[in-house]
Design a protein around this motif. Sequence first.
Motif, PDB file in Angstrom:
ATOM      1  N   ILE A   1      29.213   2.858  12.008  1.00  0.00           N
ATOM      2  CA  ILE A   1      30.483   2.513  12.572  1.00  0.00           C
ATOM      3  C   ILE A   1      31.427   3.604  12.457  1.00  0.00           C
ATOM      4  O   ILE A   1      32.251   4.492  13.213  1.00  0.00           O
TER       5      ILE A   1
ATOM      6  N   LEU B   1      37.625   0.023  10.872  1.00  0.00           N
ATOM      7  CA  LEU B   1      36.550   0.249  12.046  1.00  0.00           C
ATOM      8  C   LEU B   1      37.060   0.499  13.550  1.00  0.00           C
ATOM      9  O   LEU B   1      36.330   0.978  14.159  1.00  0.00           O
TER      10      LEU B   1
ATOM     11  N   ALA C   1      35.872   3.585  15.681  1.00  0.00           N
ATOM     12  CA  ALA C   1      35.205   3.341  17.036  1.00  0.00           C
ATOM     13  C   ALA C   1      35.929   3.861  18.020  1.00  0.00           C
ATOM     14  O   ALA C   1      35.370   4.588  18.999  1.00  0.00           O
TER      15      ALA C   1
END
Length: 500
Positions: A492, A357, A361
Amino acid sequence: MNSQLPAEFRVVVDKERCRRCKRCVLNCSFGTLRFENGVVADDRNCVACHRCATYCPENAITIERNPLAYKYNEHWTEEHRKNILKQAEQGGMLLTGMGNDKPYFSYFDHMVLDACQVTNPSIDPLREPMELRTYLGSKPDALEFEETPNGLRLKTKMPPQVKLETPIVFAPMSFGSISLNAHKALAMAAKELGILMNTGEGGLHKELYPYRDHIIVQVASGRFGVNREYLNNGVMVEIKIGQGAKPGIGGHLPGEKVNQEVSETRMIPVGTDALSPAPHHDIYSIEDLAQLIYALKEATGYEKPVCVKIAAVHNVAAIASGIARAGADVIYLDGFRGGTGAAPTIIRDHLGIPIELAIAAVDDRLRQEGIRNRVSIIAAGGIRHSGDIAKAIALGADAVAIGTAALIAMGCRLCQKCYTGKCAWGIATQNPELVRRLDPEVAAERLVNLIRGWSLELKEILGALGVNAIESLRGSRERLRGVGIDAQALKILGIKHAGL
């Protein structure tokens, strides 16, 4: 106080096969085995390091999990009850080594890579060249060329770049937390492979100076071993702000691990605890970080990229944006599966976020702001095989760092007792009797074999994707699909669900 803790493991010795050579007793560094008319085990001391079983010439030893049953309780698990018993006896923090071992959702295991077949055929890596070479460092917004009698010449002045023959580096592990022989093995392997090893925060032993072209030197909050000579004995300088296994806290090397060599390398007295404060006491803003980045560039003649290592946390994208704008050339992202020599168990298991993640991001934020080219991204925190590497690069990383996998290749059995200094395999110890068990040349050969095997697999993956350069995979999230990942996480990660 008599302990109420049951043994976690049992050592079972086949008395008929045992030849009474005592080799297992000599190899046990945790005081589990002794000889009294035969091999006798104190099961409470066993950590399942497998040293005795590995070196028993008759294969007479088996390590079993203690089958002692606990009354089932979904909330008060066996582990919770054991931890309470430990703290009731010790009155301190519970420590552990290596990475988070809790059954959190693994995004790597729920992502699959695309493959080419008919309209966009695959490439055979056995017959066509595959490019794994990667350059770390800030890239200019555009390139300018000028005509010369010999053809075009690059006019743009390039920032300093570091070349990797394959997109892998050895993660920072300090001298002190691991042995000099382990450091030597990492450096020797890095040179053979054309990649880099990272000193960690413990300075650089002078025996490793010949490997300077394959070393990243680290500047941590304790500033151990940091001086101009140290900074200029590597090809990259890394500022350690955070670590995936223990975000937001500092480091601690117990005094019993600080022998004469560690003392000289870290520039601290023999036998004293090496304490790294949680924050750098000269960094309390992005502006402060920028000041240190340019101080390090000044000290190294603006010839080396400066990397900033941070733990993957909830606002990691905004932090990374600030780091890029502060002048860093490389950002090292360390996810919550990252390993450590020692950390409070509660910190390791409950702080930080998954590296998958964090990569997505950060890459997305830097692209939106138009500054992705200013920094390279190294991703770390539980990289287990070449499939993880390919997925990390597809999510947006330039390269990955491996620590735990490298230790396992050298012989580590993941018993998570690094902080005791009793490592039976000579890796996470400074005890000279144990250190000499690790032959750096043999360990280096095993590391080289691992990385070469992974590199071959990466080439096969690229061929299956129909591309012939790792650069073509970087940030290509359209080549990834999720299986069993919820919609928010897919958003995401920036990938679609399988079947779409």
